[in-house]
Design a protein around this motif. Structure first.
Motif, PDB file in Angstrom:
ATOM      1  N   SER A   1       0.830  -1.208   0.000  1.00 16.88           N
ATOM      2  CA  SER A   1       0.000   0.000   0.000  1.00 16.88           C
ATOM      3  C   SER A   1       0.858   1.249   0.000  1.00 16.88           C
ATOM      4  CB  SER A   1      -0.919   0.023   1.233  1.00 16.88           C
ATOM      5  OG  SER A   1      -1.795  -1.072   1.201  1.00 16.88           O
ATOM      6  N   LEU A   2       1.932   1.220   0.751  1.00 19.28           N
ATOM      7  CA  LEU A   2       2.839   2.363   0.809  1.00 19.28           C
ATOM      8  C   LEU A   2       3.513   2.574  -0.546  1.00 19.28           C
ATOM      9  CD1 LEU A   2       4.179   4.562   2.503  1.00 19.28           C
ATOM     10  CD2 LEU A   2       5.928   2.900   3.127  1.00 19.28           C
TER      11      LEU A   2
ATOM     12  N   PHE B   1       1.747   6.447  -6.955  1.00 19.52           N
ATOM     13  CA  PHE B   1       0.635   7.285  -7.412  1.00 19.52           C
ATOM     14  C   PHE B   1       0.987   8.759  -7.308  1.00 19.52           C
ATOM     15  CE2 PHE B   1      -3.175   9.760  -6.505  1.00 19.52           C
ATOM     16  CZ  PHE B   1      -3.923   9.477  -7.644  1.00 19.52           C
ATOM     17  N   ILE B   2       1.526   9.163  -6.187  1.00 17.42           N
ATOM     18  CA  ILE B   2       1.890  10.571  -5.982  1.00 17.42           C
ATOM     19  C   ILE B   2       2.956  10.998  -6.990  1.00 17.42           C
ATOM     20  CG2 ILE B   2       3.005  12.184  -4.372  1.00 17.42           C
ATOM     21  CD1 ILE B   2       1.543  10.591  -2.117  1.00 17.42           C
ATOM     22  N   LEU B   3       3.975  10.173  -7.187  1.00 13.55           N
ATOM     23  CA  LEU B   3       5.023  10.505  -8.159  1.00 13.55           C
ATOM     24  C   LEU B   3       4.468  10.568  -9.579  1.00 13.55           C
ATOM     25  CD1 LEU B   3       8.041   8.421  -6.789  1.00 13.55           C
ATOM     26  CD2 LEU B   3       7.733  10.906  -6.720  1.00 13.55           C
ATOM     27  N   SER B   4       3.581   9.662  -9.915  1.00 13.12           N
ATOM     28  CA  SER B   4       2.979   9.678 -11.256  1.00 13.12           C
ATOM     29  C   SER B   4       2.118  10.915 -11.451  1.00 13.12           C
ATOM     30  CB  SER B   4       2.130   8.429 -11.473  1.00 13.12           C
ATOM     31  OG  SER B   4       2.915   7.280 -11.405  1.00 13.12           O
TER      32      SER B   4
END
Length: 146
Positions: free
Chosen positions: A5-6, A12-15
């Motif tokens: 999950s981490l 997701f944040i980087l993308s």
């Protein structure tokens, strides 16, 4: 499971951040600015005789300058008077007559204290002066009469 999950959240944040900077139209830091010559030719194409010809980036008509100055056209168009703008918000051609029915207040009152979530944020961050509201109302009244 927590590690997966981490990793997913970080990816997701980087993308998301990468997509934001990639598709922000060159406004992000770290992009190389065009030279003055490249900027000039991107704004207008030259014809065979060397004269510049306007491209799709047209100047806003004088009647819609108030809308442009206040960034209304970044989200809205006003098709009835031939003003192209953004497509995020609704066309403002009938706003003069429709705002009261949709929001329960006159256009002037709506521009002072909008009842829609998006507009309350936009105008709350940058309130319109009495003069700006009057100019915008005149433009939208003319648009509604077309």
């Amino acid at each position: 499971m927590k590690m997966n999950s981490l990793i997913f959240a970080i990816a997701f944040i980087l993308s998301f951040a990468g997509g934001y900077f990639l598709f922000s139209g060159g406004d992000s830091a770290g992009t190389v600015a065009d030279s003055p010559e490249q900027q000039e030719t991107s704004d207008a194409e030259k014809t065979e005789d060397g004269n510049k010809e306007e491209t799709s980036q047209e100047t806003v008509s004088s009647e819609a300058e108030a809308l442009e100055r206040n960034n209304c056209l970044s989200c809205h168009a006003v098709e009835s008077i031939g003003v192209e703008g953004g497509t995020t918000g609704p066309d403002l051609s009938k706003a003069f007559q429709d705002v009261e029915g949709k929001h329960g207040k006159s256009l002037d009152e709506f521009l002072q204290e909008p009842t829609s979530a998006v507009m309350s944020t936009v105008i709350g961050d940058n309130p319109l002066s009495d003069e700006e509201r009057t100019e915008i109302i005149k433009v939208l009244q003319k648009a509604a009469e077309q």
